[in-house]
Design a protein around this motif. Sequence first.
Motif, mmCIF file in Angstrom:
data_model
loop_
_atom_site.group_PDB
_atom_site.id
_atom_site.type_symbol
_atom_site.label_atom_id
_atom_site.label_comp_id
_atom_site.label_asym_id
_atom_site.label_seq_id
_atom_site.Cartn_x
_atom_site.Cartn_y
_atom_site.Cartn_z
ATOM 1 N N THR A 107 0.837 -1.204 0.000
ATOM 2 C CA THR A 107 0.000 0.000 0.000
ATOM 3 C C THR A 107 0.874 1.257 0.000
ATOM 4 O OG1 THR A 107 -0.112 -0.092 2.426
ATOM 5 C CG2 THR A 107 -1.902 -1.138 1.190
ATOM 6 N N VAL A 108 2.094 1.113 0.506
ATOM 7 C CA VAL A 108 3.028 2.240 0.509
ATOM 8 C C VAL A 108 3.375 2.622 -0.928
ATOM 9 C CG1 VAL A 108 5.345 3.006 1.147
ATOM 10 C CG2 VAL A 108 4.001 1.643 2.752
ATOM 11 N N LEU A 109 3.671 1.611 -1.746
ATOM 12 C CA LEU A 109 3.997 1.884 -3.146
ATOM 13 C C LEU A 109 2.782 2.392 -3.911
ATOM 14 C CD1 LEU A 109 6.428 -0.975 -4.281
ATOM 15 C CD2 LEU A 109 6.942 1.402 -3.730
ATOM 16 N N VAL A 110 1.611 1.915 -3.552
ATOM 17 C CA VAL A 110 0.388 2.391 -4.203
ATOM 18 C C VAL A 110 0.235 3.894 -3.978
ATOM 19 C CG1 VAL A 110 -2.135 2.348 -4.121
ATOM 20 C CG2 VAL A 110 -0.854 0.208 -4.167
ATOM 21 N N LYS A 111 0.439 4.326 -2.728
ATOM 22 C CA LYS A 111 0.316 5.757 -2.415
ATOM 23 C C LYS A 111 1.389 6.570 -3.129
ATOM 24 C CE LYS A 111 0.052 9.072 1.386
ATOM 25 N NZ LYS A 111 0.882 10.044 0.655
ATOM 26 N N ARG A 112 2.615 6.081 -3.094
ATOM 27 C CA ARG A 112 3.702 6.813 -3.758
ATOM 28 C C ARG A 112 3.470 6.884 -5.263
ATOM 29 N NH1 ARG A 112 8.831 4.063 -0.514
ATOM 30 N NH2 ARG A 112 8.404 5.069 1.501
ATOM 31 N N ALA A 113 2.980 5.803 -5.835
ATOM 32 C CA ALA A 113 2.734 5.778 -7.281
ATOM 33 C C ALA A 113 1.615 6.742 -7.663
ATOM 34 C CB ALA A 113 2.381 4.363 -7.725
ATOM 35 N N LYS A 114 0.602 6.862 -6.805
ATOM 36 C CA LYS A 114 -0.486 7.807 -7.078
ATOM 37 C C LYS A 114 0.047 9.237 -7.103
ATOM 38 C CE LYS A 114 -4.436 5.172 -5.277
ATOM 39 N NZ LYS A 114 -5.477 5.093 -4.213
ATOM 40 N N ASP A 115 0.917 9.542 -6.143
ATOM 41 C CA ASP A 115 1.504 10.885 -6.093
ATOM 42 C C ASP A 115 2.378 11.143 -7.318
ATOM 43 O OD1 ASP A 115 0.278 11.291 -3.658
ATOM 44 O OD2 ASP A 115 2.043 10.749 -2.468
ATOM 45 N N ARG A 116 3.176 10.143 -7.673
ATOM 46 C CA ARG A 116 4.046 10.284 -8.842
ATOM 47 C C ARG A 116 3.221 10.421 -10.124
ATOM 48 N NH1 ARG A 116 9.028 12.107 -7.715
ATOM 49 N NH2 ARG A 116 10.528 10.498 -7.076
ATOM 50 N N TYR A 117 2.172 9.643 -10.219
ATOM 51 C CA TYR A 117 1.317 9.675 -11.412
ATOM 52 C C TYR A 117 0.743 11.082 -11.607
ATOM 53 C CZ TYR A 117 -2.253 8.171 -14.762
ATOM 54 O OH TYR A 117 -3.035 8.018 -15.888
ATOM 55 N N LYS A 118 0.284 11.668 -10.515
ATOM 56 C CA LYS A 118 -0.264 13.024 -10.561
ATOM 57 C C LYS A 118 0.822 14.025 -10.947
ATOM 58 C CE LYS A 118 -2.674 16.427 -7.674
ATOM 59 N NZ LYS A 118 -3.223 16.695 -6.310
ATOM 60 N N GLN A 119 2.016 13.828 -10.383
ATOM 61 C CA GLN A 119 3.136 14.722 -10.679
ATOM 62 C C GLN A 119 3.526 14.658 -12.154
ATOM 63 O OE1 GLN A 119 6.797 13.571 -8.791
ATOM 64 N NE2 GLN A 119 7.868 15.453 -9.332
ATOM 65 N N VAL A 120 3.644 13.451 -12.691
ATOM 66 C CA VAL A 120 4.047 13.287 -14.089
ATOM 67 C C VAL A 120 2.984 13.849 -15.033
ATOM 68 C CG1 VAL A 120 4.567 11.608 -15.900
ATOM 69 C CG2 VAL A 120 5.497 11.293 -13.612
ATOM 70 N N LYS A 121 1.744 13.689 -14.656
ATOM 71 C CA LYS A 121 0.656 14.240 -15.476
ATOM 72 C C LYS A 121 0.788 15.760 -15.570
ATOM 73 C CE LYS A 121 -4.388 14.137 -15.958
ATOM 74 N NZ LYS A 121 -5.669 13.664 -15.354
ATOM 75 N N GLU A 122 1.115 16.391 -14.456
ATOM 76 C CA GLU A 122 1.307 17.846 -14.441
ATOM 77 C C GLU A 122 2.539 18.234 -15.258
ATOM 78 O OE1 GLU A 122 2.269 21.482 -11.272
ATOM 79 O OE2 GLU A 122 1.750 19.484 -10.545
ATOM 80 N N ILE A 123 3.608 17.443 -15.132
ATOM 81 C CA ILE A 123 4.835 17.720 -15.888
ATOM 82 C C ILE A 123 4.556 17.679 -17.387
ATOM 83 C CG2 ILE A 123 7.101 16.785 -16.513
ATOM 84 C CD1 ILE A 123 7.399 15.877 -13.600
ATOM 85 N N ARG A 124 3.819 16.680 -17.821
ATOM 86 C CA ARG A 124 3.526 16.545 -19.253
ATOM 87 C C ARG A 124 2.677 17.721 -19.753
ATOM 88 N NH1 ARG A 124 1.652 10.609 -20.885
ATOM 89 N NH2 ARG A 124 2.256 11.430 -22.938
ATOM 90 N N THR A 125 1.779 18.196 -18.903
ATOM 91 C CA THR A 125 0.978 19.372 -19.267
ATOM 92 C C THR A 125 1.880 20.595 -19.406
ATOM 93 O OG1 THR A 125 -0.990 18.520 -18.138
ATOM 94 C CG2 THR A 125 -0.900 20.886 -18.541
ATOM 95 N N ASN A 126 2.812 20.744 -18.460
ATOM 96 C CA ASN A 126 3.744 21.874 -18.512
ATOM 97 C C ASN A 126 4.635 21.802 -19.746
ATOM 98 O OD1 ASN A 126 2.781 22.914 -16.113
ATOM 99 N ND2 ASN A 126 4.342 21.932 -14.847
ATOM 100 N N VAL A 127 5.101 20.608 -20.068
ATOM 101 C CA VAL A 127 5.957 20.432 -21.247
ATOM 102 C C VAL A 127 5.230 20.917 -22.499
ATOM 103 C CG1 VAL A 127 6.969 18.712 -22.806
ATOM 104 C CG2 VAL A 127 7.379 18.555 -20.350
ATOM 105 N N LYS A 128 3.976 20.562 -22.606
ATOM 106 C CA LYS A 128 3.187 20.970 -23.772
ATOM 107 C C LYS A 128 3.076 22.493 -23.845
ATOM 108 C CE LYS A 128 -1.298 20.205 -25.999
ATOM 109 N NZ LYS A 128 -2.615 19.505 -25.904
ATOM 110 N N GLN A 129 2.801 23.129 -22.706
ATOM 111 C CA GLN A 129 2.669 24.590 -22.675
ATOM 112 C C GLN A 129 4.004 25.275 -22.949
ATOM 113 O OE1 GLN A 129 1.026 25.303 -18.775
ATOM 114 N NE2 GLN A 129 -1.066 24.809 -19.403
ATOM 115 N N PHE A 130 5.067 24.749 -22.347
ATOM 116 C CA PHE A 130 6.389 25.342 -22.544
ATOM 117 C C PHE A 130 6.829 25.228 -24.008
ATOM 118 C CE2 PHE A 130 7.537 24.285 -17.851
ATOM 119 C CZ PHE A 130 6.824 25.404 -17.434
ATOM 120 N N LYS A 131 6.512 24.116 -24.636
ATOM 121 C CA LYS A 131 6.871 23.933 -26.047
ATOM 122 C C LYS A 131 6.143 24.945 -26.929
ATOM 123 C CE LYS A 131 8.283 19.075 -26.382
ATOM 124 N NZ LYS A 131 7.953 17.737 -26.951
ATOM 125 N N GLN A 132 4.890 25.216 -26.613
ATOM 126 C CA GLN A 132 4.121 26.180 -27.402
ATOM 127 C C GLN A 132 4.757 27.571 -27.323
ATOM 128 O OE1 GLN A 132 0.178 25.806 -25.733
ATOM 129 N NE2 GLN A 132 -0.419 24.163 -27.127
#
Length: 288
Positions: free
Chosen positions: A101-126
């Motif tokens: 369950t520890v990895l599940v929680k950490r993975a959820k946080d990372r998943y959210k973080q990476v999703k935000e990073i990918r959104t930022n990458v798209k905006q920064f590229k524009q």
Amino acid sequence: MATIVVALLIGGYAYSNHHATAKEYQAAMANGRTAIQSKHYTQAESYFQNALKRRLNDQTAQHYLTQTQRYVSGENALEARHFSSAQKYYGEVKDTSNASTVLVKRAKDRYKQVKEIRTNVKQFKQILNKAQGENKALNYGQSNTTLDELFNNAKFRQSYYKDLYDQALALRKSNNAGQTSETSSAASSSSSTDSSSSAASSSSASLTSAEKQAASNYSGSNEYTVTQSQKELDGKTITDGQISSARQTINAAGGQADAMSDQDVRVALQQANKKGLSLTKYTQQYLK
């Protein structure tokens, strides 16, 4: 009686061995969970592999091992800025059941973080693409203003965006060089204009009043005026296209066509024709 004793001994050994193996399995699993808690994922993998040796094909140990391996793959992908792969691995980890369950929680946080990073990458590229377009259009100042949108964003300096950050730095350097070049050209042009004006004024000032009046009254042809016949070859006007083509020929033959006026090029064509030479031969003999 002896048979019974032997059977009891064998049974006791088997029970004792099974009990010891079970304890080793439990210890390996416990150590693996502790290693996960401490973020020692390589150790955790070793413990879960050891647990599988103690209890072959155990689903729980296998789930923990697979989950840990996927989480590590996600971390490696994130560090390498392979965000799509990282998000995939974290998604698999957080959806794993009967595991940590520890990895599940950490993975959820990372998943959210990476999703935000990918959104930022798209905006920064524009924004970067916009600045690059302005640079190509020679709008260096505007390009730098657009780049400021990136450099003023604290997130843009994070390591996740290093590739884009390096591109933006290089573009700003190019813009600054372009602006410096424009400033130098403008200063040179201004200096040249001032010199010409000064020379003209000086020349005019050196004339006597009688000479000035004579120049004003003169209505003849200026010696530098090009007549129609001087623009013709075999009775036909030399076209701009012929002049352009002739310049290429002169340059190719080793001449300096870029330093020649259009009339110089016409004269070269006329003289080459008069001497019965090709323009290439004429250039090699008379213009080099």
